[in-house]
Write an enzyme that holds these catalytic residues in place. Structure first.
Site, PDB file in Angstrom:
ATOM      1  CE1 TYR A   4      13.546  34.132  56.201  1.00 48.96           C
ATOM      2  CE2 TYR A   4      14.499  31.941  56.127  1.00 48.96           C
ATOM      3  CZ  TYR A   4      13.579  32.823  56.638  1.00 48.96           C
ATOM      4  OH  TYR A   4      12.702  32.413  57.596  1.00 48.96           O
ATOM      5  CD  GLU A  18      12.004  35.328  59.473  1.00 48.37           C
ATOM      6  OE1 GLU A  18      11.526  34.494  58.703  1.00 48.37           O
ATOM      7  OE2 GLU A  18      11.337  36.247  59.979  1.00 48.37           O
TER       8      GLU A  18
END
Lengths: 387, 292
Positions: free
Chosen positions: A109, A197
């Site tokens: 992530y 993101e």
């Protein structure tokens, strides 16, 4: 402003950030052509909507042959995709991204966002990729590595190393990861991103690191200096009434209740919605006409609220400062004359020229309920909601 | 007494020749504020309704000993205007402008650290010490001289709060609008600290809204250090998550920044939190009894 994954990946590509090979497609034919052009199987077909959780909702599927590409594309295009971010009504899928399938060894992530508390850019990374990061932060915060970049200083080498070693990357991956972070930071700063993101950022079995997903949001206040991305705006992803309101510089957000409201100023508008709820009703919208609203803006706001068929009453709450009460009253009267008003309207005004405003309302001959103060207004609107 | 502004404040206005700047300057003058200079690059040597205009903040400060700047410069140039005022060491800078990009404000905020300036705003109504000095766009007549300090993230919501106080015959020492942007200068704690130290301020009203965690931090500060009674209000209990509610900073991100969490933190800190805005004035009258 939000954009689609395939658009975010176009920006990634411009900034040298590795992504899987892929093509956007707006029809089954285009999806088939895209797969042929990619020349690899399987391919992944991904619904393009402005919401996360697409995979769980059935909007991301593998296809192993040309026929399967057509079948899967046909099934996803036109479906109403419901995810935890779309709300129960879901979102209609109109666009696809057709991408090469990858052999994934590990999912990570990565995100960048401006941190309001520290006035720095926070870069977060985690070995727990592919999961909801809020959940990771709540249950296993030790799995998140975080650095803060002072915007006056910019991204430094040590920031990148902290992230790379925090992710326990192998030495040959560190060499690929560090320049990628540099390029992402360049993109983030160049375009005034409010969020960048990548979830997941993947390591392939072949030892490459790629952005498998891409989410990029922009600071609306900075769009004036990024005319090149305005074309990315997809009006289909926005509520039609909100798009209409934005044309008149009105700040409108559609909600589920039946009591419409029009207020000057965002804080007072939220407080007014709260009052409606406390009175036992549900607000149908948020509408801030702004501090310097004209009679015309008030009229347009009124029209937009009444365009919502579930609205059965409207509360107008104005604290006259820059926006004078007589201007507001004039706008309401003109709008009420043009629009066929079938609902009850409660008006509460205070501040600059309030007496003049009340006179205009009374002289209009319209069936308007004038409230003395906020408490009185709440009581009157509650009565309408119960009727 | 009051905090930060009073009848010794000498105001300069950046962006004085624009429509908004000119109008609100005239309103401040009418209230009694001493406006000594204006700044509009390229218009130095002219005057705006009798107020001398300079090309730069440094020139204006040198010529007029201005000690406060009010900024009406449009958003694309407002960050630069604030930086210019910091560089010129203006002690108090009040930025009214709404819509400054976050990236610009992050630079401003970092440049403020260690400087001689305090920034109020941006995206705020300004600051007023009733009877002495009004710097901003709030309607002057709703205020009244008295013992309550008001701090708020909002504009018209602050007017509503002040109006209700005044209707209860409760006047104000100073009212500060810290602004609705995610990155701002002066925060709740700065204001609470100043009100706490100001002998004329006997009680405090704090008005927050969804987004960020400034109210939670303020609540902690109040619990530890503020001995004066505090009444609070938080807007946005009905705001849906993920949507920006008018103010750039008013957004619930994931599970953080909710009105509920802020109210809980404030109540835990002993603050009287008003749920229904219509009852704020009465609640203050009750809670501040004996203190004011």
């Amino acid at each position: 402003m939000k954009i689609h994954e395939y658009q975010a990946k176009e920006l990634f590509s411009k900034y040298g950030i590795p992504i899987p090979q892929g093509r956007p497609a707006f029809s089954v034919e285009e999806a088939r052509a895209a797969a042929t052009e990619l020349g690899t199987l399987p391919v992944v077909i991904k619904a393009q909507i402005h919401a996360g959780g697409r995979g769980k909702g059935g909007g991301v599927k593998l296809a192993h042959s040309a026929d399967e590409v057509a079948a899967v594309a046909g099934a996803i295009l036109g479906m109403t995709l419901v995810t935890h971010q779309t709300g129960p009504e879901g979102k209609l899928v109109r666009r696809l991204l057709v991408e090469q399938g990858l052999d994934i060894a590990k999912e990570l992530y990565l995100s960048m966002l401006p941190d309001r508390g520290t006035a720095s850019v926070v870069i977060m990374a985690s070995e727990a990729g592919g999961m909801d990061i809020e959940q990771v932060a709540a249950t296993t915060p030790e799995k998140i590595v975080k650095v803060q970049v002072n915007p006056l200083l910019g991204l430094q080498g040590f920031h990148c190393r902290q992230l790379a070693y925090g992710l326990n990357l192998a030495p040959e991956l560190v060499k690929k990861f560090i320049p990628m972070i540099g390029n992402l930071y360049k993109l983030f700063s160049a375009y005034d991103c409010s969020l960048l993101e990548i979830n997941p950022l993947v390591i392939t079995k072949g030892g490459d690191i790629l952005a498998l997903d891409a989410k990029v949001n922009f600071d609306d206040n900075a769009l004036y200096r990024h005319k090149d991305i305005l074309g990315y705006r997809d009006l289909d992803e926005e509520d039609p009434a909100e798009v209409e309101a934005s044309k008149y510089n009105l700040n409108y957000i559609k909600m589920d209740g039946n009591i419409g409201n029009m207020v000057n100023g965002a804080g007072l508008a939220m407080a007014t919605m709260d009052i409606i709820k406390l009175a036992g009703a549900e607000p149908a919208n948020f509408l801030d006409v702004g501090g310097g609203a004209s009679a015309e803006m008030v009229e347009n706001g009124f029209r937009i609220i009444l365009g919502d068929p579930s609205v059965k009453g409207v509360l107008i709450n104005i604290f006259g400062g820059i926006l004078r009460c007589d201007v507001l009253a004039q706008g309401v009267v003109e709008a009420a004359k043009k629009v066929d008003v079938k609902v009850r309207i409660v008006i509460r005004m205070e501040g600059t020229n309030v007496d003049k405003g009340r006179e205009i309302l009374q002289a209009s001959g319209l069936n308007l309920i004038v409230a003395a103060d906020l408490k009185d207004a709440a009581g009157k609107i509650a009565k309408i909601a119960r009727a | 007494m009051s905090i930060w502004v009073d009848n010794t404040t000498r105001l300069l206005v950046q962006g004085i020749t624009g429509r908004e700047g000119r109008f609100h300057t005239s309103q401040c003058v009418a209230y009694g504020t001493s406006v000594v200079a204006g700044v509009t690059p390229g218009k130095g040597g002219q005057d705006a309704d009798g107020i001398p205009v300079f090309n730069s903040v440094r020139q204006a400060v040198a010529a007029t000993a201005a000690n406060c700047s009010m900024i009406f410069v449009p958003p694309p140039f407002a960050g630069d205007a604030i930086l210019e005022a910091i560089e010129a060491e203006v002690p108090l800078i009040v930025a009214i402008t709404e819509g400054i990009p976050v990236a610009d404000m992050m630079k401003v905020k970092n440049y403020l650290n260690g400087s001689r300036s305090r920034l109020i705003g941006p995206n705020c109504p300004g600051i007023i010490t009733p009877g002495q000095c009004k710097i901003g766009i709030m309607p002057g007549p709703i205020h009244r001289i008295g013992p309550v300090g008001v701090v708020s993230r909002s504009g018209t919501l602050t007017y509503e709060v002040v109006h209700q106080l005044t209707m209860q015959n409760i006047g104000q020492t100073t009212c500060v609008g810290i602004g609705g942007d995610p990155v701002n200068g002066t925060n709740f704690i700065d204001c609470l600290q100043a009100f706490n130290q100001d002998p004329a301020t006997k009680a405090i009203v704090m008005v927050g809204e969804i987004g960020g965690s400034a109210e939670e931090q303020a609540a902690e500060f109040i619990q530890q250090q503020v001995k004066k009674p505090v009444v609070g209000f938080i807007a946005g209990l009905t705001a849906p998550p993920g949507r920006r509610m008018g103010h750039a900073g008013a957004i619930i991100s994931g599970s953080s920044g909710t009105a509920q969490a802020k109210i809980e933190a404030m109540e835990k800190a002993g603050i009287t939190v008003v749920k229904n805005l219509g009852e704020l004035g009465e609640t203050c009258a009750r809670s501040f009894q004996g203190a004011i």
